[in-house]
Design a protein around this motif. Sequence first.
Motif: not given
Lengths: 369, 369
Positions: A301-304, A308-316
Amino acid sequence: MKARVEKVFGHLDPKPEALLLANSVEPHLDGSFFYLFDVPSGLFEGSTAVAYPDGNLDVLSSPLEATSAHLAAKTDRHLTVHVPTSREEGDALLHKLLDSKGSVGLNYQELTHQQFLKFEKMFPSARWVDASTAIKRARVTKDAEELGRLQKAADIGSAVAREIPGMLQEGMTELALATEMNYRMMKHGASGPSFSTIVGFGPNGAEPHYFAAGRKLQSGDSMVCDFGAFYRRYASDITRSFHFGKRDDEMKKVHELVEEAQQAALAVLRPGVPGKDVHNAAAKVIDASPYKGRFMHGLGHSIGLNVHDGWGMNQLVEEPIEEGMAITIEPGIYLAGHGGVRIEDDVVVTKDGYRFLTTAPREYLEVSA
Amino acid sequence: MKARVEKVFGHLDPKPEALLLANSVEPHLDGSFFYLFDVPSGLFEGSTAVAYPDGNLDVLSSPLEATSAHLAAKTDRHLTVHVPTSREEGDALLHKLLDSKGSVGLNYQELTHQQFLKFEKMFPSARWVDASTAIKRARVTKDAEELGRLQKAADIGSAVAREIPGMLQEGMTELALATEMNYRMMKHGASGPSFSTIVGFGPNGAEPHYFAAGRKLQSGDSMVCDFGAFYRRYASDITRSFHFGKRDDEMKKVHELVEEAQQAALAVLRPGVPGKDVHNAAAKVIDASPYKGRFMHGLGHSIGLNVHDGWGMNQLVEEPIEEGMAITIEPGIYLAGHGGVRIEDDVVVTKDGYRFLTTAPREYLEVSA
């Protein structure tokens, strides 16, 4: 901050005539308020900010932070701070700033529905625009000031990660270790932990979002320590997995796999690659092993301003990786009733790949009991 | 928890057929989710809860906290935990639970607008009811379990307040003191600080929501220390004001006034009294002094799962005080460029008056340099 206001408007098409951000009561504060209004101190509950396409910003500050707000305005000629002394005065000022605007952007992702209804009633003819995607896109890539703070926050996390093996004692509770970890983070300059420190001994390591509690450290326990620091409002987030005492060949093997999964993700991480490809590179390693299905969360996920700064990374996630993104890369394998392994690093995406913000060793450390 | 679900529905008139609570991403979590679903560990980001007038509760848990969620369900026969493995599975389950319901309550005060829009799209024929006032009214008076945790959280704050004089050293920074205070809170059993610890030395004490930073302690400084502990998700909130070194007759006089203001408020605090009367009793003392206008915030707020738990007390609050409320009583006087004094205690309203949760001495402590 003019450059950040312009960055957000740059992602808005069509551009609204103003952007209105509103904090409710803690914890329901909008990170974007602090993105545009860089003030070191204060909660600013009930405060609002109005930003314009030309880069200017009006802040309606709560009186509880008036000194800090005025101080911030002294060094920023595009910032005007107001400190209304009553709700009526604040509402009248908002009318003055917004009544002439046809379209107004709001951050739907962090605004409470109650606030939205209040604004809808106050400005019945406004055309509301969901600015949350534009805000997210602006915030996900970091400027030099943000990178400096993220590096410092990550340095604090790395320093404490290096110190964990020296803190371990048979019989200590998870909470006792978390206590020492949080203390060291602040000793190293953190303003506080960036989230509730996760320390899971033995089987508790198998729950990714477990909080440190009362289990006592026993020889033979693997452990997951997931923690982070706030430094000038910016967060770090690091996880290291250790082993204490009596060998556990399976957990050692699991750690090797997770290292391999992280390496696989990092090997494909660069601008232009869809987020899901980075996730899938790690997932593929785990799914090709006997631990298929035991990695049940997104890779990062994004950090800032938020951890958990708004953007997450998964298979979708089809959205491509961008240069300047600050994200975590954190594969894990979780074995119910036995334990877990997660390795989490903070990285910044560079032109050709990435660089680490966290620097603590990633190897499985077997600490003697 | 059946009794809490029923308490919330008891405040709803007319009653919706279900109540839907939804967490977004940290920090945008709904305290009410954890009010109805008493689970010790976990963030439960993206999780939802559906409560019914008969006291039953369905929780759709994120897989990251599945173990804790299932464990909680084992001891509560009115609780059903589901762990959907995909967004589609979760949405299908929500449809199954809610499609037959005509009216559905939502907590507008803690729900993001984005979540609201998602639900509006998912359930186009639902009749949404703002349940936030009912939820606030239920949460503002505490049950025995909550009071036990609040007492423990307050005990931790009181213990650390007693230890502060022994921590003071000339030249230490505000952040160094906050570091020790947070450490001691966790040593005494806190899971963490309940908010960013406020330590303001000298003039920094004049800003009510100032965060601890880099000012060094000098002889002659007054100081404001405002901090609190989380214990099993429940918060305490305590402020004590001290003086270090060289005497300052004005600040001593200011402290006496603030003590008097707090006493005046406590003297009228009992069930049935409008909140504004309690605030005004304290404000009257300050406004009759040379420091008229220097008390520019509300007298207090409810405490519970959030440190600012939904209810605030100021000169506008007509709502009467109720037996079982847990609230702070925190008058202050702030002198720009010089310093501040605030005294904050947590109390529970009893049948005839109140009792203190915080027990640390309230006198102005002059610590030798």
